[in-house]
Design a protein around this motif. Structure first.
Motif, PDB file in Angstrom:
ATOM      1  N   ARG A 293       0.835  -1.206   0.000  1.00  0.00           N
ATOM      2  CA  ARG A 293       0.000   0.000   0.000  1.00  0.00           C
ATOM      3  C   ARG A 293       0.867   1.254   0.000  1.00  0.00           C
ATOM      4  O   ARG A 293       0.587   2.221  -0.718  1.00  0.00           O
ATOM      5  CB  ARG A 293      -0.914   0.001   1.220  1.00  0.00           C
ATOM      6  CG  ARG A 293      -1.710   1.284   1.397  1.00  0.00           C
ATOM      7  CD  ARG A 293      -2.524   1.227   2.686  1.00  0.00           C
ATOM      8  NE  ARG A 293      -3.077   2.534   2.992  1.00  0.00           N
ATOM      9  CZ  ARG A 293      -4.201   3.018   2.472  1.00  0.00           C
ATOM     10  NH1 ARG A 293      -4.889   2.299   1.606  1.00  0.00           N
ATOM     11  NH2 ARG A 293      -4.626   4.209   2.819  1.00  0.00           N
ATOM     12  N   GLY A 294       1.921   1.256   0.811  1.00  0.00           N
ATOM     13  CA  GLY A 294       2.799   2.416   0.874  1.00  0.00           C
ATOM     14  C   GLY A 294       3.519   2.685  -0.436  1.00  0.00           C
ATOM     15  O   GLY A 294       3.924   3.821  -0.695  1.00  0.00           O
ATOM     16  N   LEU A 295       3.684   1.663  -1.279  1.00  0.00           N
ATOM     17  CA  LEU A 295       4.346   1.834  -2.565  1.00  0.00           C
ATOM     18  C   LEU A 295       3.346   2.142  -3.682  1.00  0.00           C
ATOM     19  O   LEU A 295       3.556   3.054  -4.487  1.00  0.00           O
ATOM     20  CB  LEU A 295       5.139   0.572  -2.917  1.00  0.00           C
ATOM     21  CG  LEU A 295       5.811   0.548  -4.295  1.00  0.00           C
ATOM     22  CD1 LEU A 295       6.874   1.636  -4.379  1.00  0.00           C
ATOM     23  CD2 LEU A 295       6.404  -0.815  -4.581  1.00  0.00           C
ATOM     24  N   LYS A 297       0.030   3.155  -3.590  1.00  0.00           N
ATOM     25  CA  LYS A 297      -0.842   4.335  -3.480  1.00  0.00           C
ATOM     26  C   LYS A 297      -0.163   5.608  -3.976  1.00  0.00           C
ATOM     27  O   LYS A 297      -0.752   6.357  -4.773  1.00  0.00           O
ATOM     28  CB  LYS A 297      -1.325   4.506  -2.036  1.00  0.00           C
ATOM     29  CG  LYS A 297      -2.363   5.620  -1.865  1.00  0.00           C
ATOM     30  CD  LYS A 297      -2.887   5.645  -0.448  1.00  0.00           C
ATOM     31  CE  LYS A 297      -3.820   6.825  -0.228  1.00  0.00           C
ATOM     32  NZ  LYS A 297      -5.010   6.769  -1.091  1.00  0.00           N
ATOM     33  N   PRO A 298       1.077   5.919  -3.565  1.00  0.00           N
ATOM     34  CA  PRO A 298       1.721   7.131  -4.120  1.00  0.00           C
ATOM     35  C   PRO A 298       1.946   7.039  -5.628  1.00  0.00           C
ATOM     36  O   PRO A 298       1.798   8.030  -6.339  1.00  0.00           O
ATOM     37  CB  PRO A 298       3.056   7.196  -3.365  1.00  0.00           C
ATOM     38  CG  PRO A 298       2.841   6.413  -2.132  1.00  0.00           C
ATOM     39  CD  PRO A 298       1.901   5.319  -2.516  1.00  0.00           C
ATOM     40  N   VAL A 299       2.292   5.830  -6.126  1.00  0.00           N
ATOM     41  CA  VAL A 299       2.509   5.677  -7.568  1.00  0.00           C
ATOM     42  C   VAL A 299       1.208   5.916  -8.321  1.00  0.00           C
ATOM     43  O   VAL A 299       1.180   6.571  -9.376  1.00  0.00           O
ATOM     44  CB  VAL A 299       3.065   4.281  -7.885  1.00  0.00           C
ATOM     45  CG1 VAL A 299       3.101   4.041  -9.388  1.00  0.00           C
ATOM     46  CG2 VAL A 299       4.456   4.123  -7.282  1.00  0.00           C
ATOM     47  N   GLU A 301      -1.298   7.755  -7.348  1.00  0.00           N
ATOM     48  CA  GLU A 301      -1.681   9.163  -7.265  1.00  0.00           C
ATOM     49  C   GLU A 301      -0.785  10.064  -8.107  1.00  0.00           C
ATOM     50  O   GLU A 301      -1.135  11.217  -8.356  1.00  0.00           O
ATOM     51  CB  GLU A 301      -1.656   9.620  -5.800  1.00  0.00           C
ATOM     52  CG  GLU A 301      -2.757   8.968  -4.963  1.00  0.00           C
ATOM     53  CD  GLU A 301      -2.743   9.416  -3.522  1.00  0.00           C
ATOM     54  OE1 GLU A 301      -1.723  10.026  -3.115  1.00  0.00           O
ATOM     55  OE2 GLU A 301      -3.723   9.164  -2.799  1.00  0.00           O
ATOM     56  N   ILE A 302       0.360   9.546  -8.541  1.00  0.00           N
ATOM     57  CA  ILE A 302       1.214  10.319  -9.452  1.00  0.00           C
ATOM     58  C   ILE A 302       0.477  10.608 -10.757  1.00  0.00           C
ATOM     59  O   ILE A 302       0.696  11.643 -11.402  1.00  0.00           O
ATOM     60  CB  ILE A 302       2.538   9.572  -9.712  1.00  0.00           C
ATOM     61  CG1 ILE A 302       3.440   9.643  -8.474  1.00  0.00           C
ATOM     62  CG2 ILE A 302       3.273  10.142 -10.916  1.00  0.00           C
ATOM     63  CD1 ILE A 302       4.724   8.869  -8.604  1.00  0.00           C
ATOM     64  N   PRO A 352      -7.026   8.170 -10.353  1.00  0.00           N
ATOM     65  CA  PRO A 352      -6.575   8.580  -9.018  1.00  0.00           C
ATOM     66  C   PRO A 352      -7.628   9.354  -8.222  1.00  0.00           C
ATOM     67  O   PRO A 352      -7.667   9.247  -6.993  1.00  0.00           O
ATOM     68  CB  PRO A 352      -5.354   9.468  -9.317  1.00  0.00           C
ATOM     69  CG  PRO A 352      -4.896   9.051 -10.657  1.00  0.00           C
ATOM     70  CD  PRO A 352      -6.125   8.662 -11.409  1.00  0.00           C
ATOM     71  N   SER A 356      -8.424   7.510  -4.789  1.00  0.00           N
ATOM     72  CA  SER A 356      -7.978   8.207  -3.580  1.00  0.00           C
ATOM     73  C   SER A 356      -9.152   8.572  -2.685  1.00  0.00           C
ATOM     74  O   SER A 356      -9.122   8.331  -1.472  1.00  0.00           O
ATOM     75  CB  SER A 356      -7.195   9.464  -3.971  1.00  0.00           C
ATOM     76  OG  SER A 356      -6.730  10.130  -2.821  1.00  0.00           O
ATOM     77  N   ASP A 359     -10.749   5.361  -1.332  1.00  0.00           N
ATOM     78  CA  ASP A 359      -9.882   4.769  -0.321  1.00  0.00           C
ATOM     79  C   ASP A 359     -10.036   5.484   1.016  1.00  0.00           C
ATOM     80  O   ASP A 359     -10.116   4.839   2.073  1.00  0.00           O
ATOM     81  CB  ASP A 359      -8.433   4.832  -0.799  1.00  0.00           C
ATOM     82  CG  ASP A 359      -7.469   4.277   0.220  1.00  0.00           C
ATOM     83  OD1 ASP A 359      -7.504   3.057   0.462  1.00  0.00           O
ATOM     84  OD2 ASP A 359      -6.688   5.052   0.794  1.00  0.00           O
ATOM     85  N   ASP A 360     -10.098   6.806   0.982  1.00  0.00           N
ATOM     86  CA  ASP A 360     -10.280   7.563   2.225  1.00  0.00           C
ATOM     87  C   ASP A 360     -11.627   7.242   2.865  1.00  0.00           C
ATOM     88  O   ASP A 360     -11.730   7.116   4.099  1.00  0.00           O
ATOM     89  CB  ASP A 360     -10.189   9.061   1.936  1.00  0.00           C
ATOM     90  CG  ASP A 360      -8.792   9.486   1.515  1.00  0.00           C
ATOM     91  OD1 ASP A 360      -7.832   8.752   1.828  1.00  0.00           O
ATOM     92  OD2 ASP A 360      -8.652  10.536   0.869  1.00  0.00           O
TER      93      ASP A 360
END
Length: 487
Positions: A293-295, A297-299, A301-302, A352, A356, A359-360
């Motif tokens: 998830r830490g890898l 999710k940011p990718v 959202e890029i 995204p 995003s 997910d929130d």
């Protein structure tokens, strides 16, 4: 001394004021911070605000008024002979004859358009770019350009002196007021509150100004074109004839093809973004390990930060040819620019937004509901389907509607991948266009804001604004009405 350097020095003085105010507060308290009404940081902030804020307001006022004041002074200094020499080279014979009858009145005899043209010539010469000025007028406007250069230098140094004096006065004033009983925190919070209110007011007034400008210009358009023709007409051809003998300019303003193209592409985009974004959100929030998830999710959202023109390049160079070639294999005639290509790429772009937000919302569902479901013997997938998703449904629907608003307002992808042809069709393999693309196309280049063609973009913008506003209001209402509150 440029305005930028003046602001930089002002910021340095504000930082100095913060340091002086903080140290001054500690000094007057004899080193015992407990004797102060507020912590030393507030005293430093109070001094920094008084040093920087009034001077910054002065800079903003000067920047807003500088151009108009200097232009007026420079034009007023030009003699009738200089104006006439410039006009003889730059103006058409008919315009020149009209001007020469009143050239003795100075620059006031010029129309607004001629005045702007003259100021552009003077400005280019003043900044050392004579290559952008007609050689025949350089001698006539050289004194005015020199005068403008002198005025700019004098104005910049005058502003610097006034700003330094005002900042120094603020530092001296606050230095004398700092003592253990001074309510620095209250004063700082009042200033910050006033700034927040000012920013909110500016945001509201900006929105009101946008709406009013759209409304008034749309009313002008509807005086030329009936609103029924605009909303229900089936042909869009905004080119209007300038002369009676001109052909090929029908001037049809039926916007139904634009609305249809917009909805078609937005629908295709949501068919891509909704399942992909929602499933991504479910996986990341419920199934993915923390490291994944830490890898991921940011990718993911890029994608939201990629410029839309890059998506447009990807659509026209990769997706559209692929779809066309695939259609040729099965015997389907597919345009090189199609709604399907634009919709697919646009869907990828808004994934995204959906993932995003969803997910929130899913993470906001209390863990106690999941634990209760597991305690009753439900599996993880059953818990997600029957507990988590119903609880998060209002937020997910709101995320979908916000994504639709984003899709409706997209321009560059449609320009490059779907084309400019206003076709009334629901065929995703055909070339279509949207409201935003037509707004962009019509406003490219110099336009006269008295023609129905140019005014039509305000009517299109008003419809687009109302649609996106309605979608956002519906999204907020759904979230507010069906949101479940948990302890």
């Amino acid at each position: 001394m440029s305005v930028t350097l003046t602001v930089a020095v002002l910021l340095l003085l504000s930082l100095t004021g913060f340091w002086l105010g903080r140290n001054r507060a500690v000094a007057v308290a004899g080193g015992r911070i407990a004797n102060l009404h507020s912590v030393p940081t507030y005293y430093g902030s109070y001094m920094a605000l008084w040093a920087g804020l009034p001077a910054l307001v002065l800079v903003l006022v000067w920047v807003a008024l500088r151009g108009a004041v200097m232009d007026w002074i420079v034009l007023s200094s030009m003699s009738p002979d200089q104006l006439e020499a410039w006009a003889r080279v730059m103006l058409a014979p008919a315009e020149l004859e009209t001007l020469l009858t009143s050239v003795a009145d100075g620059a006031s005899a010029l129309t607004q358009t001629h005045r702007q043209l003259l100021l552009i010539n003077i400005g280019n010469l003043a900044i050392g770019q004579p290559q952008y000025v007609n050689p025949g007028v350089i001698d006539a406007i050289q004194p005015a350009a020199s005068h403008m250069t002198q005025l700019r230098g004098l104005a910049d140094w005058t502003l610097f002196g006034a700003v330094m004096a005002l900042a120094g006065g603020g530092l001296a004033f606050t230095w004398s007021k700092i003592n253990p009983s001074f309510r620095a925190r209250n004063n700082v919070e009042r200033v910050v509150t006033a700034l927040l209110v000012l920013c909110s007011t500016i945001a509201v007034l900006t929105t009101v100004g946008i709406v009013l400008s759209l409304l008034f210009e749309s009313i002008r358009f509807f005086t030329k074109v009936p609103i029924t023709e605009f909303l229900f007409g089936l042909q869009w051809s905004p080119q209007t004839a300038i002369r009676a003998d001109q052909v090929g300019s029908s001037g049809a303003f039926g916007a139904v093809p634009l609305f249809t193209g917009t909805l078609l592409i937005a629908t295709i985009a949501m068919l891509v973004a909704a399942p992909v974004g929602l499933m991504s959100a479910i996986y990341l929030s419920e199934y993915a390990p923390k490291r994944v998830r830490g890898l991921v999710k940011p990718v993911l959202e890029i994608l939201a930060g990629v410029p839309t023109v890059v998506y447009g390049f990807f659509a026209i160079l990769t997706v559209a040819p692929f779809i066309r070639d695939l259609g040729a294999l099965v015997g389907l005639p597919i345009s090189s620019q199609s709604a399907l290509a634009a919709g697919i790429v646009m869907g990828v772009m808004i994934v995204p937004f959906v993932s995003s937000l969803a997910d929130d919302v899913i993470n906001a569902v209390p863990q106690s509901l999941r634990d209760g479901s597991y305690g009753l013997g439900a599996t993880k997938s059953e818990t997600i389907r029957q507990v988590v998703m119903p609880a998060a449904l209002p937020g997910i629907v709101g995320a979908m509607l916000l994504a639709v608003s984003r899709a409706i307002g997209e321009t560059m992808i449609v320009v490059m991948a779907a084309g400019l042809q206003a076709s009334l069709t629901l065929n995703p393999l055909a070339s279509v266009t949207t409201v935003t693309v037509q707004i962009k196309s019509i406003l490219v280049g110099d336009q006269e804001f008295d023609s129905a063609k140019t005014l039509s973009v305000f009517a299109l913008g008003l419809v687009l604004f109302l649609v996106t506003l309605a979608l956002n209001v519906v999204a907020l209402r759904i979230v507010q009405k069906y949101r479940e509150k948990y302890d």
